[in-house]
Design an enzyme around this catalytic site. Sequence first.
Site, PDB file in Angstrom:
ATOM      1  N   GLY A 143       0.819  -1.212   0.000  1.00 24.64           N
ATOM      2  CA  GLY A 143       0.000   0.000   0.000  1.00 24.64           C
ATOM      3  C   GLY A 143       0.844   1.249   0.000  1.00 24.64           C
ATOM      4  O   GLY A 143       2.052   1.200  -0.260  1.00 24.64           O
TER       5      GLY A 143
ATOM      6  N   PHE B 284       1.652   4.617   2.362  1.00 23.56           N
ATOM      7  CA  PHE B 284       1.449   5.163   3.713  1.00 23.56           C
ATOM      8  C   PHE B 284       0.919   6.594   3.722  1.00 23.56           C
ATOM      9  O   PHE B 284       0.569   7.114   4.761  1.00 23.56           O
ATOM     10  CB  PHE B 284       2.665   4.973   4.619  1.00 23.56           C
ATOM     11  CG  PHE B 284       4.028   5.409   4.125  1.00 23.56           C
ATOM     12  CD1 PHE B 284       4.221   6.574   3.404  1.00 23.56           C
ATOM     13  CD2 PHE B 284       5.153   4.634   4.444  1.00 23.56           C
ATOM     14  CE1 PHE B 284       5.489   6.971   2.992  1.00 23.56           C
ATOM     15  CE2 PHE B 284       6.432   5.025   4.034  1.00 23.56           C
ATOM     16  CZ  PHE B 284       6.592   6.188   3.307  1.00 23.56           C
TER      17      PHE B 284
ATOM     18  N   HIS C 136      13.414  10.109   8.038  1.00 24.68           N
ATOM     19  CA  HIS C 136      14.562  10.880   7.529  1.00 24.68           C
ATOM     20  C   HIS C 136      14.516  11.058   6.005  1.00 24.68           C
ATOM     21  O   HIS C 136      15.292  11.828   5.457  1.00 24.68           O
ATOM     22  CB  HIS C 136      15.899  10.285   7.997  1.00 24.68           C
ATOM     23  CG  HIS C 136      16.296   8.986   7.368  1.00 24.68           C
ATOM     24  ND1 HIS C 136      17.504   8.378   7.641  1.00 24.68           N
ATOM     25  CD2 HIS C 136      15.668   8.183   6.474  1.00 24.68           C
ATOM     26  CE1 HIS C 136      17.598   7.260   6.943  1.00 24.68           C
ATOM     27  NE2 HIS C 136      16.501   7.118   6.238  1.00 24.68           N
TER      28      HIS C 136
HETATM   29  C1  SAM Z   1      14.938   4.021   3.631  1.00 20.44           C
HETATM   30  S1  SAM Z   1      13.868   2.681   3.269  1.00 20.44           S
HETATM   31  C2  SAM Z   1      13.725   1.878   4.845  1.00 20.44           C
HETATM   32  C3  SAM Z   1      13.277   0.452   4.733  1.00 20.44           C
HETATM   33  C4  SAM Z   1      13.242  -0.319   6.068  1.00 20.44           C
HETATM   34  N1  SAM Z   1      12.371   0.323   7.035  1.00 20.44           N
HETATM   35  C5  SAM Z   1      14.639  -0.467   6.634  1.00 20.44           C
HETATM   36  O1  SAM Z   1      14.960   0.232   7.583  1.00 20.44           O
HETATM   37  O2  SAM Z   1      15.404  -1.272   6.091  1.00 20.44           O
HETATM   38  C6  SAM Z   1      12.279   3.484   3.101  1.00 20.44           C
HETATM   39  C7  SAM Z   1      11.131   2.545   2.780  1.00 20.44           C
HETATM   40  O3  SAM Z   1       9.927   3.337   2.606  1.00 20.44           O
HETATM   41  C8  SAM Z   1       9.165   2.719   1.601  1.00 20.44           C
HETATM   42  N2  SAM Z   1       8.200   3.675   1.032  1.00 20.44           N
HETATM   43  C9  SAM Z   1       8.464   4.793   0.296  1.00 20.44           C
HETATM   44  N3  SAM Z   1       7.326   5.391  -0.068  1.00 20.44           N
HETATM   45  C10 SAM Z   1       6.304   4.639   0.449  1.00 20.44           C
HETATM   46  C11 SAM Z   1       4.882   4.760   0.420  1.00 20.44           C
HETATM   47  N4  SAM Z   1       4.292   5.789  -0.213  1.00 20.44           N
HETATM   48  N5  SAM Z   1       4.137   3.833   1.061  1.00 20.44           N
HETATM   49  C12 SAM Z   1       4.745   2.790   1.715  1.00 20.44           C
HETATM   50  N6  SAM Z   1       6.095   2.630   1.783  1.00 20.44           N
HETATM   51  C13 SAM Z   1       6.858   3.542   1.154  1.00 20.44           C
HETATM   52  C14 SAM Z   1      10.214   2.292   0.592  1.00 20.44           C
HETATM   53  O4  SAM Z   1       9.717   1.333  -0.317  1.00 20.44           O
HETATM   54  C15 SAM Z   1      11.316   1.765   1.501  1.00 20.44           C
HETATM   55  O5  SAM Z   1      11.184   0.398   1.742  1.00 20.44           O
END
Ligand code: SAM
Length: 251
Positions: free
Chosen positions: A141, A143, A161
């Site tokens: 989905g 967020f 961040h």
């Molecule tokens: C910097 S990564 C961190 C991933 C994980 N939490 C970790 O620490 O390894 C940011 C995550 O946010 C997710 N993300 C970005 N935009 C999103 C959205 N609109 N809805 C859901 N997830 C999203 C990305 O796919 C990615 O997996």
Amino acid sequence: MRSDVQHSVASWAILAGRPYFRQAWSDLLHSVSTGENAFRHAYGKGVWEYRAEHPEESVVFDRAMTAMSRGVAAAVLAAYDFRQFSVVMDVGGGQGALLAEILRRNPGQRGILFDQPQVVAKAGPVFDAAAVADRCDIVAGDFFVSVPEGADAIVLKWILHDWDDDTNIRILKSCRTAIRPEGKLLVLESILAPPNEGAVAKFGDLNMLVMPGGQERTAEEFRLLLAASDFRVANIVEAGPRISIIEAEPV
Ligand SMILES: C[S@@+](CC[C@H](N)C(=O)[O-])C[C@H]1O[C@@H](n2cnc3c(N)ncnc32)[C@H](O)[C@@H]1O
């Protein structure tokens, strides 16, 4: 740099060497002289949109995040007691490396992994390998729209961040709507230290400015951001140089 050892940084090195990553960093001067996101300046779009259009880059990024999450999971679990929760949801949880480890260590607990469709599509084997697949729902989905209800712990690790404050308030409001009244929001981030201390978070701060257009934050900046989203910071626990756990409660 070997990929077959624990705490390998090989996948991070591969990510940092990708041409689009280097191109954005080549525009560092634009970021530091304007405060604007170098990636958007170079490519005319945000990095998440770019990766969604280039699935091969998404694969490289997700692999690096999974390796980094594995690298800090033990420290996070040593620093914070997840046994108090019955359902832990990792929002933007990537391919589930941290959540799989939380569930593996806490039998009887259920989990929800929430992330973009192209990311969670590859999460199944991570939960299979930890033998916790039967206790975890994988949900795709956005967020900015909503996150699933029912968790008493919501984890946001290395999410806030990536974005500016106004955008983060939208993500946090989705979490605020979904969290149980007695639940805890766990924000896992590097916390910016005073000048000349904590170089890791300061490098991360530059990387956030250049790549996704976000920033690292001080503890006070997190407190204000969470207050603007109807959460109160209850506690901050350090889990090593790269990561702290900011425990917040809905108000
Ligand atoms: C910097 S990564 C961190 C991933 C994980 N939490 C970790 O620490 O390894 C940011 C995550 O946010 C997710 N993300 C970005 N935009 C999103 C959205 N609109 N809805 C859901 N997830 C999203 C990305 O796919 C990615 O997996």
